[in-house]
Design a protein around this motif. Structure first.
Motif, PDB file in Angstrom:
ATOM      1  N   TRP A  46      56.228  47.866  34.492  1.00  0.00           N
ATOM      2  CA  TRP A  46      54.986  48.289  34.257  1.00  0.00           C
ATOM      3  C   TRP A  46      54.186  47.294  33.622  1.00  0.00           C
ATOM      4  N   MET A  47      54.653  46.620  32.662  1.00  0.00           N
ATOM      5  CA  MET A  47      53.955  45.457  31.910  1.00  0.00           C
ATOM      6  C   MET A  47      53.851  44.385  32.816  1.00  0.00           C
ATOM      7  N   GLN A  48      54.923  44.102  33.741  1.00  0.00           N
ATOM      8  CA  GLN A  48      54.523  42.891  34.564  1.00  0.00           C
ATOM      9  C   GLN A  48      53.306  43.014  35.650  1.00  0.00           C
ATOM     10  N   CYS A  49      53.313  44.342  35.942  1.00  0.00           N
ATOM     11  CA  CYS A  49      52.275  44.795  37.051  1.00  0.00           C
ATOM     12  C   CYS A  49      50.985  44.794  36.293  1.00  0.00           C
ATOM     13  N   GLN A  50      50.760  45.261  34.824  1.00  0.00           N
ATOM     14  CA  GLN A  50      49.718  45.234  34.197  1.00  0.00           C
ATOM     15  C   GLN A  50      49.096  43.595  34.007  1.00  0.00           C
ATOM     16  N   LEU A  51      50.023  42.643  33.855  1.00  0.00           N
ATOM     17  CA  LEU A  51      49.713  41.466  33.806  1.00  0.00           C
ATOM     18  C   LEU A  51      49.104  40.797  34.969  1.00  0.00           C
ATOM     19  N   ALA A  52      49.787  41.177  36.164  1.00  0.00           N
ATOM     20  CA  ALA A  52      49.526  40.953  37.527  1.00  0.00           C
ATOM     21  C   ALA A  52      48.015  41.313  38.110  1.00  0.00           C
ATOM     22  N   LEU A  53      47.626  42.577  37.367  1.00  0.00           N
ATOM     23  CA  LEU A  53      46.500  43.122  37.709  1.00  0.00           C
ATOM     24  C   LEU A  53      45.545  42.385  37.013  1.00  0.00           C
ATOM     25  N   ALA A  54      45.459  42.156  35.686  1.00  0.00           N
ATOM     26  CA  ALA A  54      44.634  41.308  34.947  1.00  0.00           C
ATOM     27  C   ALA A  54      44.323  39.942  35.689  1.00  0.00           C
ATOM     28  N   GLU A  55      45.689  39.347  35.903  1.00  0.00           N
ATOM     29  CA  GLU A  55      45.201  37.928  36.553  1.00  0.00           C
ATOM     30  C   GLU A  55      44.488  37.948  37.867  1.00  0.00           C
ATOM     31  N   GLY A  56      44.817  39.321  38.818  1.00  0.00           N
ATOM     32  CA  GLY A  56      44.234  39.122  40.211  1.00  0.00           C
ATOM     33  C   GLY A  56      42.600  39.661  39.702  1.00  0.00           C
ATOM     34  N   PHE A  57      42.329  40.352  38.953  1.00  0.00           N
ATOM     35  CA  PHE A  57      40.941  40.984  38.472  1.00  0.00           C
ATOM     36  C   PHE A  57      40.259  39.704  38.024  1.00  0.00           C
ATOM     37  N   THR A  58      40.642  38.909  37.058  1.00  0.00           N
ATOM     38  CA  THR A  58      40.053  37.707  36.407  1.00  0.00           C
ATOM     39  C   THR A  58      39.721  36.836  37.432  1.00  0.00           C
ATOM     40  N   ASN A  59      40.633  36.394  38.419  1.00  0.00           N
ATOM     41  CA  ASN A  59      40.562  35.516  39.538  1.00  0.00           C
ATOM     42  C   ASN A  59      39.265  36.159  40.437  1.00  0.00           C
ATOM     43  N   ALA A  60      39.225  37.646  40.590  1.00  0.00           N
ATOM     44  CA  ALA A  60      38.227  37.725  41.619  1.00  0.00           C
ATOM     45  C   ALA A  60      36.889  37.549  41.000  1.00  0.00           C
ATOM     46  N   VAL A  61      36.817  37.896  39.587  1.00  0.00           N
ATOM     47  CA  VAL A  61      35.480  37.699  38.881  1.00  0.00           C
ATOM     48  C   VAL A  61      35.281  36.216  38.901  1.00  0.00           C
ATOM     49  N   ARG A  62      36.134  35.315  38.296  1.00  0.00           N
ATOM     50  CA  ARG A  62      35.806  33.625  38.060  1.00  0.00           C
ATOM     51  C   ARG A  62      35.855  32.845  39.275  1.00  0.00           C
TER      52      ARG A  62
END
Length: 157
Positions: A46-62
């Motif tokens: 779950w913690m790994q997926c939370q990190l992947a979600l955060a990275e994916g979201f910030t990449n979409a924004v940036r």
């Protein structure tokens, strides 16, 4: 199809969120993600997926929405299955060859301020893809497998 295959296809929970195209929405995304019922997912996964979600979201924004106003929203969907979790992040940016980028990705300095997001997602995910959909959006798919029947609080590397 035997019962194991049927249980693998059974969606235990599916949830969607639509957020503004701004880094400030990351807290909302992570709070939403943590409210999902993830008792079948081992805590370390779950913690790994939370990190992947955060990275994916910030990449979409940036990157994908770099020159877009905050009103051009980002859609996120999480689906929890008995033995895997799927994260989908849709953006409205220009298409991007993720597979080609991952094949030619240069090494990233450990102390670099940025540029590690794709590498992190690649290490976490059992499957990662980025494809344009019929409605001209792009979908980042992150799939993480896990064994069934593990207690939620069990940790491992």
């Amino acid at each position: 199809m035997d019962s194991n295959n049927n249980s693998q296809l059974q969606v235990l929970q599916k949830a969607k969120i639509n957020v503004k195209n701004e880094l400030g929405s990351l807290a909302q995304v992570l709070s939403w993600f943590n409210q999902l019922n993830h008792s079948v997912v081992p805590k370390y996964i779950w913690m790994q997926c939370q990190l992947a979600l955060a990275e994916g979201f910030t990449n979409a924004v940036r990157h994908a929405h770099k020159n877009q106003p905050p009103e051009v929203s980002i859609d996120i969907e999480v689906a929890i299955f008995p033995q895997h979790l799927e994260i989908r992040i849709w953006d409205k940016g220009e298409p991007f060859d993720l597979e080609g980028f991952m094949k030619t990705m240069p090494p990233v300095e450990e102390n670099a301020e940025g540029g590690r997001g794709v590498k992190i997602m690649q290490r976490i995910a059992d499957l990662i893809s980025y494809k344009q959909t019929a409605d001209k959006r792009n979908c980042l798919l992150i799939v993480k497998n896990y064994p069934s029947g593990i207690e939620e609080n069990e940790t491992s590397n």
